[in-house]
Design an enzyme around this catalytic site. Structure first.
Site, PDB file in Angstrom:
ATOM      1  N   GLY A   1       0.820  -1.200   0.000  1.00  0.00           N
ATOM      2  CA  GLY A   1       0.000   0.000   0.000  1.00  0.00           C
ATOM      3  C   GLY A   1       0.852   1.246   0.000  1.00  0.00           C
ATOM      4  O   GLY A   1       2.087   1.178  -0.027  1.00  0.00           O
TER       5      GLY A   1
ATOM      6  N   ASP B   1      -8.901  11.394   9.648  1.00  0.00           N
ATOM      7  CA  ASP B   1      -8.842  10.765   8.325  1.00  0.00           C
ATOM      8  C   ASP B   1      -9.597   9.439   8.348  1.00  0.00           C
ATOM      9  O   ASP B   1      -9.135   8.439   7.799  1.00  0.00           O
ATOM     10  CB  ASP B   1      -7.370  10.569   7.937  1.00  0.00           C
ATOM     11  CG  ASP B   1      -7.168  10.413   6.435  1.00  0.00           C
ATOM     12  OD1 ASP B   1      -8.120  10.672   5.663  1.00  0.00           O
ATOM     13  OD2 ASP B   1      -6.053  10.034   6.028  1.00  0.00           O
TER      14      ASP B   1
HETATM   15  P1  ATP Z   1       0.048   8.438   2.620  1.00  0.00           P
HETATM   16  O1  ATP Z   1       0.247   9.057   3.944  1.00  0.00           O
HETATM   17  O2  ATP Z   1       1.256   8.432   1.791  1.00  0.00           O
HETATM   18  O3  ATP Z   1      -1.178   8.964   1.947  1.00  0.00           O
HETATM   19  P2  ATP Z   1      -1.301   6.427   3.810  1.00  0.00           P
HETATM   20  O4  ATP Z   1      -1.215   7.319   4.985  1.00  0.00           O
HETATM   21  O5  ATP Z   1      -2.614   6.342   3.140  1.00  0.00           O
HETATM   22  O6  ATP Z   1      -0.218   6.888   2.814  1.00  0.00           O
HETATM   23  P3  ATP Z   1      -1.727   4.003   5.207  1.00  0.00           P
HETATM   24  O7  ATP Z   1      -3.165   4.298   5.125  1.00  0.00           O
HETATM   25  O8  ATP Z   1      -1.116   3.925   6.552  1.00  0.00           O
HETATM   26  O9  ATP Z   1      -0.861   4.986   4.294  1.00  0.00           O
HETATM   27  O10 ATP Z   1      -1.449   2.640   4.461  1.00  0.00           O
HETATM   28  C1  ATP Z   1      -1.748   2.527   3.072  1.00  0.00           C
HETATM   29  C2  ATP Z   1      -2.372   1.180   2.778  1.00  0.00           C
HETATM   30  O11 ATP Z   1      -1.457   0.131   3.146  1.00  0.00           O
HETATM   31  C3  ATP Z   1      -3.633   0.884   3.560  1.00  0.00           C
HETATM   32  O12 ATP Z   1      -4.767   1.452   2.944  1.00  0.00           O
HETATM   33  C4  ATP Z   1      -3.636  -0.635   3.548  1.00  0.00           C
HETATM   34  O13 ATP Z   1      -4.089  -1.109   2.298  1.00  0.00           O
HETATM   35  C5  ATP Z   1      -2.165  -0.970   3.672  1.00  0.00           C
HETATM   36  N1  ATP Z   1      -1.760  -1.157   5.091  1.00  0.00           N
HETATM   37  C6  ATP Z   1      -1.391  -0.188   5.934  1.00  0.00           C
HETATM   38  N2  ATP Z   1      -1.087  -0.660   7.152  1.00  0.00           N
HETATM   39  C7  ATP Z   1      -1.280  -1.992   7.086  1.00  0.00           C
HETATM   40  C8  ATP Z   1      -1.139  -3.088   8.039  1.00  0.00           C
HETATM   41  N3  ATP Z   1      -0.738  -2.864   9.289  1.00  0.00           N
HETATM   42  N4  ATP Z   1      -1.430  -4.332   7.618  1.00  0.00           N
HETATM   43  C9  ATP Z   1      -1.843  -4.550   6.350  1.00  0.00           C
HETATM   44  N5  ATP Z   1      -2.001  -3.585   5.421  1.00  0.00           N
HETATM   45  C10 ATP Z   1      -1.728  -2.314   5.767  1.00  0.00           C
HETATM   46 MG    MG Z   2      -4.354   5.828   4.397  1.00  0.00          MG
HETATM   47 MG    MG Z   3      -2.370   8.834   5.667  1.00  0.00          MG
END
Ligand code: ATP
Ligand code: MG
Ligand code: MG
Length: 282
Positions: A15, A131
């Site tokens: 992700g 968020d």
């Molecule tokens: P950015 O800040 O760059 O926009 P983000 O904050 O959206 O990225 P996250 O939402 O933390 O990043 O993670 C992105 C994606 O990664 C999630 O939507 C999920 O699909 C996957 N993901 C995140 N954490 C986990 C976890 N602990 N286990 C499994 N999948 C995860």
């Molecule tokens: Mg996110």
């Molecule tokens: Mg984020």
């Protein structure tokens, strides 16, 4: 894959968004899978992004709850900032809704109860998530919920220092007061929870539009559409939870996430859950 800090074996990318990428990895010491969120290399020297990443790590590590992704370790190697967390084997709630469509009422309530329990815990610690959306809710193969991504969360005690009026979260879950330029509060998380509940019950978003501005305007001006118009299985008592959480005026919303959790509990009782259904006379 390469070893991060001689310990974490990076497998595949699972992700990521604007500022970070998330990888599945193996903790070679504890011999278990972990998820590692890494600040993108292009931001390695950007003070603002480093500060933001640090804040995320701080918010997330200060919380300890069964429905919040646990942070195991935070570190840095060759300017790469990373956060090691519990790996959730499943999918995001967004993918879940896309795959299965509207969620059955009792299951949707069960899921919401877990999400509200997580956010209530954050609020008890004076952290506003800011968020809340299905992309940031993980659901494992047993149906357990883990809230993640405290990337733009704020500690209310530090509000004046760190919180700006700029809209950082998704406009689809944006509270009217934020659309108006106000600061995010616990009540704006409650609004996002209401939109999320609407989406789970109907498989669609309440407000859409040509541009972010037109969507923000609908949050400000348009009534939340009736859930029952899109899903006749939803009892009025459950629709009322969506309506109360998404009230335009924060004062008309639930006072606390805990209060919303209680309403969900009541809605799950047998008398309530069967309310909308035809019961043949005996
Ligand atoms: P950015 O800040 O760059 O926009 P983000 O904050 O959206 O990225 P996250 O939402 O933390 O990043 O993670 C992105 C994606 O990664 C999630 O939507 C999920 O699909 C996957 N993901 C995140 N954490 C986990 C976890 N602990 N286990 C499994 N999948 C995860
Ligand atoms: Mg996110
Ligand atoms: Mg984020």
């Amino acid at each position: 894959g390469r070893l991060l800090n001689d310990r974490y074996q990076i497998k595949e990318k699972i992700g990521g968004g604007g500022m970070a990428d998330v990888y599945l990895a193996k903790d070679t010491i504890l011999d278990r899978r972990v998820a590692i969120k890494v600040l993108r290399l292009e931001y390695a020297n950007d003070e603002e992004f480093i500060a933001r990443f640090d804040r995320e790590a701080q918010s997330a590590t200060s919380l300890s709850h069964p429905n919040i992704v646990t942070i195991y370790d935070v570190g840095e190697e060759e300017q790469i900032l990373y956060m090691v967390m519990e790996y959730v084997d499943g999918m995001t709630l967004k993918e879940f809704i896309q795959r299965y469509g509207p969620v059955d009422v009792p299951e949707a309530i069960e899921i919401m109860k877990q999400i509200t329990a997580a956010i209530a815990h954050a609020h008890e610690n004076d952290i506003v998530h800011r968020d809340i959306k299905p992309q940031n809710i993980l659901i494992d193969t047993y149906g357990h919920i883990k809230v993640t991504d405290f990337g733009i969360a704020v500690a209310l005690s530090a509000t004046s220092l760190t919180q700006t009026n700029s809209i950082l979260g998704s406009v689809h879950y944006l509270s009217p007061e934020q659309a108006r330029g106000g600061l995010a509060t616990k009540k704006s998380d409650i609004y996002s929870l209401g939109i999320l509940f609407f989406e789970m019950l109907t498989g669609r978003l309440p407000f859409s539009g040509q541009s972010p501005v037109s969507i923000a305007l609908k949050h400000l001006q348009s009534d939340t559409p009736s859930v029952r118009r899109f899903n006749q299985d939803v009892p009025q008592s459950v629709e009322n939870i969506v309506l109360k959480a998404t009230a335009k005026d924060p004062f008309h919303r639930y006072n606390t996430v805990y209060e919303m959790e209680e309403s969900l509990e009541v809605a799950l009782s047998p008398e309530k859950i069967n309310e909308s259904k035809y019961v043949p006379p005996t």
